[in-house]
Write a protein that holds these residues in place. Structure first.
Motif, PDB file in Angstrom:
ATOM      1  N   GLN A 149      60.558-100.430 -51.425  1.00  0.00           N
ATOM      2  CA  GLN A 149      60.041 -99.280 -50.684  1.00  0.00           C
ATOM      3  C   GLN A 149      60.480 -99.321 -49.220  1.00  0.00           C
ATOM      4  O   GLN A 149      60.867 -98.287 -48.649  1.00  0.00           O
ATOM      5  CB  GLN A 149      58.512 -99.240 -50.781  1.00  0.00           C
ATOM      6  CG  GLN A 149      57.986 -99.006 -52.192  1.00  0.00           C
ATOM      7  CD  GLN A 149      56.478 -99.118 -52.266  1.00  0.00           C
ATOM      8  OE1 GLN A 149      55.819 -99.467 -51.283  1.00  0.00           O
ATOM      9  NE2 GLN A 149      55.921 -98.836 -53.433  1.00  0.00           N
ATOM     10  N   GLN A 150      60.444-100.506 -48.608  1.00  0.00           N
ATOM     11  CA  GLN A 150      60.892-100.629 -47.217  1.00  0.00           C
ATOM     12  C   GLN A 150      62.376-100.321 -47.088  1.00  0.00           C
ATOM     13  O   GLN A 150      62.806 -99.658 -46.138  1.00  0.00           O
ATOM     14  CB  GLN A 150      60.598-102.042 -46.709  1.00  0.00           C
ATOM     15  CG  GLN A 150      59.112-102.338 -46.544  1.00  0.00           C
ATOM     16  CD  GLN A 150      58.849-103.765 -46.129  1.00  0.00           C
ATOM     17  OE1 GLN A 150      59.747-104.615 -46.150  1.00  0.00           O
ATOM     18  NE2 GLN A 150      57.614-104.053 -45.749  1.00  0.00           N
ATOM     19  N   GLU A 151      63.168-100.806 -48.036  1.00  0.00           N
ATOM     20  CA  GLU A 151      64.601-100.546 -47.997  1.00  0.00           C
ATOM     21  C   GLU A 151      64.894 -99.052 -48.123  1.00  0.00           C
ATOM     22  O   GLU A 151      65.752 -98.513 -47.423  1.00  0.00           O
ATOM     23  CB  GLU A 151      65.303-101.318 -49.125  1.00  0.00           C
ATOM     24  CG  GLU A 151      66.818-101.172 -49.103  1.00  0.00           C
ATOM     25  CD  GLU A 151      67.468-101.963 -50.206  1.00  0.00           C
ATOM     26  OE1 GLU A 151      68.701-101.889 -50.345  1.00  0.00           O
ATOM     27  OE2 GLU A 151      66.741-102.671 -50.949  1.00  0.00           O
ATOM     28  N   ARG A 152      64.160 -98.362 -48.982  1.00  0.00           N
ATOM     29  CA  ARG A 152      64.362 -96.924 -49.147  1.00  0.00           C
ATOM     30  C   ARG A 152      63.971 -96.166 -47.887  1.00  0.00           C
ATOM     31  O   ARG A 152      64.650 -95.212 -47.488  1.00  0.00           O
ATOM     32  CB  ARG A 152      63.546 -96.421 -50.340  1.00  0.00           C
ATOM     33  CG  ARG A 152      64.074 -96.897 -51.685  1.00  0.00           C
ATOM     34  CD  ARG A 152      63.184 -96.410 -52.818  1.00  0.00           C
ATOM     35  NE  ARG A 152      63.668 -96.897 -54.106  1.00  0.00           N
ATOM     36  CZ  ARG A 152      63.056 -96.671 -55.260  1.00  0.00           C
ATOM     37  NH1 ARG A 152      61.937 -95.946 -55.288  1.00  0.00           N
ATOM     38  NH2 ARG A 152      63.545 -97.158 -56.397  1.00  0.00           N
ATOM     39  N   ARG A 153      62.875 -96.584 -47.238  1.00  0.00           N
ATOM     40  CA  ARG A 153      62.463 -95.921 -45.999  1.00  0.00           C
ATOM     41  C   ARG A 153      63.499 -96.117 -44.895  1.00  0.00           C
ATOM     42  O   ARG A 153      63.804 -95.192 -44.132  1.00  0.00           O
ATOM     43  CB  ARG A 153      61.094 -96.436 -45.541  1.00  0.00           C
ATOM     44  CG  ARG A 153      59.926 -95.905 -46.369  1.00  0.00           C
ATOM     45  CD  ARG A 153      58.605 -96.159 -45.664  1.00  0.00           C
ATOM     46  NE  ARG A 153      58.310 -97.585 -45.586  1.00  0.00           N
ATOM     47  CZ  ARG A 153      57.571 -98.229 -46.457  1.00  0.00           C
ATOM     48  NH1 ARG A 153      57.067 -97.588 -47.505  1.00  0.00           N
ATOM     49  NH2 ARG A 153      57.330 -99.521 -46.322  1.00  0.00           N
ATOM     50  N   GLU A 154      64.050 -97.352 -44.811  1.00  0.00           N
ATOM     51  CA  GLU A 154      65.067 -97.620 -43.793  1.00  0.00           C
ATOM     52  C   GLU A 154      66.330 -96.811 -44.043  1.00  0.00           C
ATOM     53  O   GLU A 154      66.931 -96.264 -43.104  1.00  0.00           O
ATOM     54  CB  GLU A 154      65.392 -99.119 -43.771  1.00  0.00           C
ATOM     55  CG  GLU A 154      64.242 -99.973 -43.245  1.00  0.00           C
ATOM     56  CD  GLU A 154      64.539-101.457 -43.347  1.00  0.00           C
ATOM     57  OE1 GLU A 154      65.633-101.798 -43.856  1.00  0.00           O
ATOM     58  OE2 GLU A 154      63.690-102.264 -42.932  1.00  0.00           O
ATOM     59  N   LEU A 155      66.747 -96.716 -45.300  1.00  0.00           N
ATOM     60  CA  LEU A 155      67.926 -95.914 -45.626  1.00  0.00           C
ATOM     61  C   LEU A 155      67.692 -94.441 -45.311  1.00  0.00           C
ATOM     62  O   LEU A 155      68.600 -93.745 -44.838  1.00  0.00           O
ATOM     63  CB  LEU A 155      68.280 -96.093 -47.105  1.00  0.00           C
ATOM     64  CG  LEU A 155      68.850 -97.460 -47.507  1.00  0.00           C
ATOM     65  CD1 LEU A 155      69.033 -97.533 -49.019  1.00  0.00           C
ATOM     66  CD2 LEU A 155      70.188 -97.711 -46.817  1.00  0.00           C
ATOM     67  N   LYS A 156      66.478 -93.971 -45.560  1.00  0.00           N
ATOM     68  CA  LYS A 156      66.157 -92.572 -45.279  1.00  0.00           C
ATOM     69  C   LYS A 156      66.198 -92.307 -43.779  1.00  0.00           C
ATOM     70  O   LYS A 156      66.701 -91.256 -43.327  1.00  0.00           O
ATOM     71  CB  LYS A 156      64.767 -92.250 -45.835  1.00  0.00           C
ATOM     72  CG  LYS A 156      64.398 -90.773 -45.734  1.00  0.00           C
ATOM     73  CD  LYS A 156      63.044 -90.520 -46.383  1.00  0.00           C
ATOM     74  CE  LYS A 156      62.682 -89.030 -46.304  1.00  0.00           C
ATOM     75  NZ  LYS A 156      61.362 -88.764 -46.941  1.00  0.00           N
ATOM     76  N   LYS A 157      65.686 -93.252 -42.961  1.00  0.00           N
ATOM     77  CA  LYS A 157      65.728 -93.091 -41.514  1.00  0.00           C
ATOM     78  C   LYS A 157      67.160 -93.079 -41.001  1.00  0.00           C
ATOM     79  O   LYS A 157      67.519 -92.280 -40.127  1.00  0.00           O
ATOM     80  CB  LYS A 157      64.945 -94.223 -40.841  1.00  0.00           C
ATOM     81  CG  LYS A 157      63.437 -94.141 -41.033  1.00  0.00           C
ATOM     82  CD  LYS A 157      62.743 -95.293 -40.336  1.00  0.00           C
ATOM     83  CE  LYS A 157      61.232 -95.226 -40.538  1.00  0.00           C
ATOM     84  NZ  LYS A 157      60.558 -96.390 -39.877  1.00  0.00           N
ATOM     85  N   VAL A 158      67.999 -93.979 -41.534  1.00  0.00           N
ATOM     86  CA  VAL A 158      69.401 -94.033 -41.114  1.00  0.00           C
ATOM     87  C   VAL A 158      70.110 -92.728 -41.459  1.00  0.00           C
ATOM     88  O   VAL A 158      70.885 -92.187 -40.654  1.00  0.00           O
ATOM     89  CB  VAL A 158      70.110 -95.231 -41.785  1.00  0.00           C
ATOM     90  CG1 VAL A 158      71.620 -95.169 -41.536  1.00  0.00           C
ATOM     91  CG2 VAL A 158      69.549 -96.536 -41.259  1.00  0.00           C
ATOM     92  N   LYS A 159      69.844 -92.200 -42.646  1.00  0.00           N
ATOM     93  CA  LYS A 159      70.467 -90.943 -43.059  1.00  0.00           C
ATOM     94  C   LYS A 159      70.022 -89.786 -42.171  1.00  0.00           C
ATOM     95  O   LYS A 159      70.837 -88.936 -41.770  1.00  0.00           O
ATOM     96  CB  LYS A 159      70.117 -90.645 -44.517  1.00  0.00           C
ATOM     97  CG  LYS A 159      70.829 -89.427 -45.080  1.00  0.00           C
ATOM     98  CD  LYS A 159      70.486 -89.223 -46.543  1.00  0.00           C
ATOM     99  CE  LYS A 159      71.197 -87.995 -47.088  1.00  0.00           C
ATOM    100  NZ  LYS A 159      70.861 -87.749 -48.520  1.00  0.00           N
TER     101      LYS A 159
END
Length: 287
Positions: A261-271
């Motif tokens: 979940q943390q990895e997905r949130r970080e990827l979403k922020k980067v995008k």
């Protein structure tokens, strides 16, 4: 009428036992089979109990029974078990960040009590349950160790009263490792290395005429896999989209961990940040 509560005082050891119970129950049938095979290989029920505590690895104990029944040399047995059990170094490293604050004695006890199944339970609890402590993890390991050892000892006692065909050892060992291989194949590279190691194993078994050929094939195939993955990650602009590292089709996971979940949130922020930068930066066509 009030319902009876299994754990009215909320004892932590009993809560952990409830979490470990499915694992402990699953050990009973395969533990009995392993104890029967070890008895067929020449172990009495006491030695079977000792081996199950010291080794505590179903795969290693099945291999031990198989190699002893074909009278393999001790050097081949030790080398085969050594390289097989090296995987625990990798498994342990992924749990080290959760137990690094504990004493050296605790870490040693945790390490010698770990196997594949209780590792899976502990890793899942560590990444999804903030209240899960290293002591809880050690309890899971000890519960599973007791269940496995008792099942092995009972299997040894059963083996002393019945006679079995030793050909079942080869069948059980083959089925066990086919399952382990299938569960490890996650991308094209692992599938390729599995096929390569199988070909190399046949070649070196014929060449050396001993089980040492399997060890040699494993080392060579692992080294080739490491070289391919290292080269791809070093020279490819997008390694995850490379054919070697793309994932094979597998059933979707039934549970998402906190780390996922943390990895997905970080990827979403980067995008989102990249999209915002593109909107702010004037395109070349506007010039």
């Amino acid at each position: 009428m009030a319902k009876a509560q299994i754990n009215p005082e909320k004892a932590r050891w009993l809560e952990v036992l409830g979490i470990a119970m499915p694992l402990c129950l699953s050990y009973i049938p395969i533990g009995l089979a392993c104890g029967i095979l070890l008895h067929a290989a020449g172990f009495n029920f006491i030695m079977t109990l000792v081996v199950s505590i010291v080794v505590f690895s179903g795969g290693a104990q099945f291999i031990l029974a198989s190699l002893l029944t074909i009278h393999a040399p001790l050097t081949s047995i030790f080398m085969t078990l050594f390289f097989l059990e090296l995987r625990y170094a990798l498994l342990g490293s992924s749990l080290s960040k959760y137990i690094k604050s504990e004493s050296q004695h605790f870490i040693w006890l945790f390490a010698v009590s770990m196997n594949d199944e209780n590792y899976a339970v502990n890793y899942l609890k560590f990444v999804t349950d903030k209240k899960w402590t290293p002591k809880d993890g050690l309890l899971v390991e000890h519960y599973s160790l007791i269940s496995w050892s008792v099942a092995n000892m009972v299997g040894g006692l059963i083996g002393s009263t019945i006679s079995i065909n030793l050909e079942v050892v080869d069948f059980a060992l083959t089925a066990l490792f086919l399952y382990m291989v299938v569960m490890q194949v996650r991308n094209h590279l692992t599938l390729l290395i599995c096929l390569l190691s199988a070909v190399l194993a046949v070649f070196f078994l014929v060449l050396t005429k001993s089980t040492l050929g399997i060890v040699i094939a494993t080392l060579i195939a692992s080294f080739i896999g490491f070289l391919i993955e290292n080269t791809v990650r070093k020279h490819s602009k997008d390694p995850d989209s490379n054919w070697f590292l793309t994932k094979l089709f597998r059933p979707m996971a039934t549970r998402t961990t906190v780390e996922d979940q943390q990895e997905r949130r970080e990827l979403k922020k980067v995008k989102q940040q990249l999209d915002a930068d593109r909107e702010q930066t004037p395109s070349e066509h506007d010039d």
